[in-house]
Design a protein around this motif. Structure first.
Motif, short mmCIF file in Angstrom:
data_model
loop_
_atom_site.label_atom_id
_atom_site.label_comp_id
_atom_site.label_asym_id
_atom_site.label_seq_id
_atom_site.Cartn_x
_atom_site.Cartn_y
_atom_site.Cartn_z
N GLY A 1 2.67 20.43 -4.44
CA GLY A 1 1.32 20.09 -4.91
C GLY A 1 0.80 18.77 -4.41
N ASP A 2 1.66 17.95 -3.81
CA ASP A 2 1.20 16.65 -3.29
C ASP A 2 0.39 16.87 -2.02
OD1 ASP A 2 2.52 15.43 -5.27
OD2 ASP A 2 4.23 14.77 -4.07
N LEU A 3 -0.60 16.02 -1.83
CA LEU A 3 -1.40 16.06 -0.62
C LEU A 3 -1.19 14.77 0.14
CD1 LEU A 3 -4.92 17.52 -1.47
CD2 LEU A 3 -3.16 18.48 0.00
N LEU A 4 -0.86 14.88 1.40
CA LEU A 4 -0.64 13.68 2.21
C LEU A 4 -1.74 13.61 3.26
CD1 LEU A 4 1.01 11.26 3.08
CD2 LEU A 4 2.39 12.78 4.48
N PRO A 5 -2.73 12.77 3.06
CA PRO A 5 -3.81 12.68 4.05
C PRO A 5 -3.31 12.13 5.37
CG PRO A 5 -4.12 11.08 2.29
CD PRO A 5 -2.90 11.85 1.95
N PRO B 1 0.83 -1.22 0.00
CA PRO B 1 0.00 0.00 0.00
C PRO B 1 0.86 1.26 0.00
CG PRO B 1 -0.65 -1.50 1.77
CD PRO B 1 0.60 -2.05 1.16
N TRP B 2 0.35 2.31 -0.61
CA TRP B 2 1.14 3.55 -0.74
C TRP B 2 1.55 4.08 0.62
CZ3 TRP B 2 -0.19 7.98 1.70
CH2 TRP B 2 -1.49 8.10 2.14
N SER B 3 0.67 3.88 1.63
CA SER B 3 0.98 4.44 2.95
C SER B 3 2.19 3.76 3.57
CB SER B 3 -0.22 4.30 3.88
OG SER B 3 -0.62 2.95 3.92
#
Ligand code: SF4
Length: 308
Positions: A112-116, A99-101
């Protein structure tokens, strides 16, 4: 027949000989021309055998068509069981999906990236829980009591979505908001600890730079103190020539740029020129006639000098 690989000592002879049946089944299932040489067989059990055929399809290097055939007890006819494409021992396989996380690493984020952030992120806890309720991490809060009961380490009992959005006029929340102190979430104790560990590892006493430093940051004039509990152990280096410039450094870190390690002596200041104001030196403008090369003092100058 190719050399057989067997699991059972009693490979069924009729099933093992049914290579043509297995090949026909594989060719029917695969695209034309992609079924290669017979690559062995495996006895799966009583009267059940799997035949392998090389797969010649591009992109499936090392894969094999596996055709399982079987025969009923006391029957002479071998029948088809299943056909499937399986990876061999040297097959080219895609890496296991992560998983990406879990793939994310420090420094991966770009503009510009968003990290939830997880609503239950253990590094954070609610910054404000409301006027009448104690903080969730308070020993007297209901949430903490439940957590203690459940022996759960989580302290983020509330999410930002559950926090009051518009504070009531005159409430503590509204005053906190006016003062700019209201944040939905703040660092939890766990968040503080892991940040301190990380910073200490990068700019702490155990680094080679600190080991070779003439003195520690705590006595350095370039150290800018920080507030909060982390200020007891860390500060920010403000020496542009230090490798830690702009970084959070442990007070026990240090580098060769320490402000007091090697203070340069001041350059010697030359003595001021001595001016003798008490006498006047004549300065002739043209040579005098009797002395030859020695210039005579101008009449006006001479008159002036006589008056002075
Ligand atoms: S200059 Fe060196 S000793 Fe001084 S605060 Fe920065 S890292 Fe610490």
């Amino acid at each position: 027949m190719s050399a057989a690989t067997t699991r059972s000592r009693t490979t069924d002879r009729l099933c093992a000989e049914a290579v043509d049946l297995a090949r026909a089944a594989a060719e029917e299932a695969a695209a034309p021309g992609v079924v290669g040489e017979h690559a062995g067989l495996v006895s799966e059990g009583d009267r059940v055998v799997t035949h392998f055929f090389e797969c010649k399809e591009l992109g499936y290097r090392g894969w094999r068509w596996a055709v399982t055939v079987a025969r009923a007890s006391r029957a002479k006819i071998v029948t088809l069981d299943e056909v499937v494409l399986l990876p061999g021992p040297d097959a080219l396989l895609a890496p296991e999906w992560v998983p990406w996380s879990e793939r994310l690493r420090p420094g991966d984020m770009g503009p510009g990236d968003l990290l939830p952030t997880d609503a239950e992120d253990l590094r954070l806890e609610p910054g404000y829980s409301g006027d009448d309720e104690p903080m969730p991490s308070s020993p007297v809060s209901e949430e903490m009591a439940e957590l203690v009961e459940a022996e759960d380490a989580e302290v983020t009992a509330g999410t930002p979505a559950n926090l009051p959005v518009t504070p009531a006029r005159g409430s503590i929340t509204s005053v906190a908001e006016e003062l700019g102190m209201r944040r939905a979430r703040v660092l939890s104790r766990y968040g503080l600890h892991i940040a301190a560990d990380r910073w200490d590892e990068a700019y702490g006493a155990k680094t080679p730079m600190a080991q070779a430093a003439p003195a520690t940051c705590v006595s350095c004039g370039f150290l800018q103190p920080i507030g909060g509990s982390l200020g007891q152990a860390f500060g920010v280096c403000a020496n542009e020539f230090s490798p830690a410039d702009g970084r959070v450094v442990s007070l026990s870190y240090g580098c060769g740029g320490h402000s007091e390690a090697a203070v340069m002596p001041k350059p010697p200041v030359p003595a001021p020129p001595v001016i003798d104001e008490t006498k006047v030196d004549p300065f002739p403008l043209r040579p005098s006639a009797d002395s030859g090369s020695v210039p005579a003092v101008a009449d006006e100058d001479a008159a002036e000098l006589g008056h002075s």
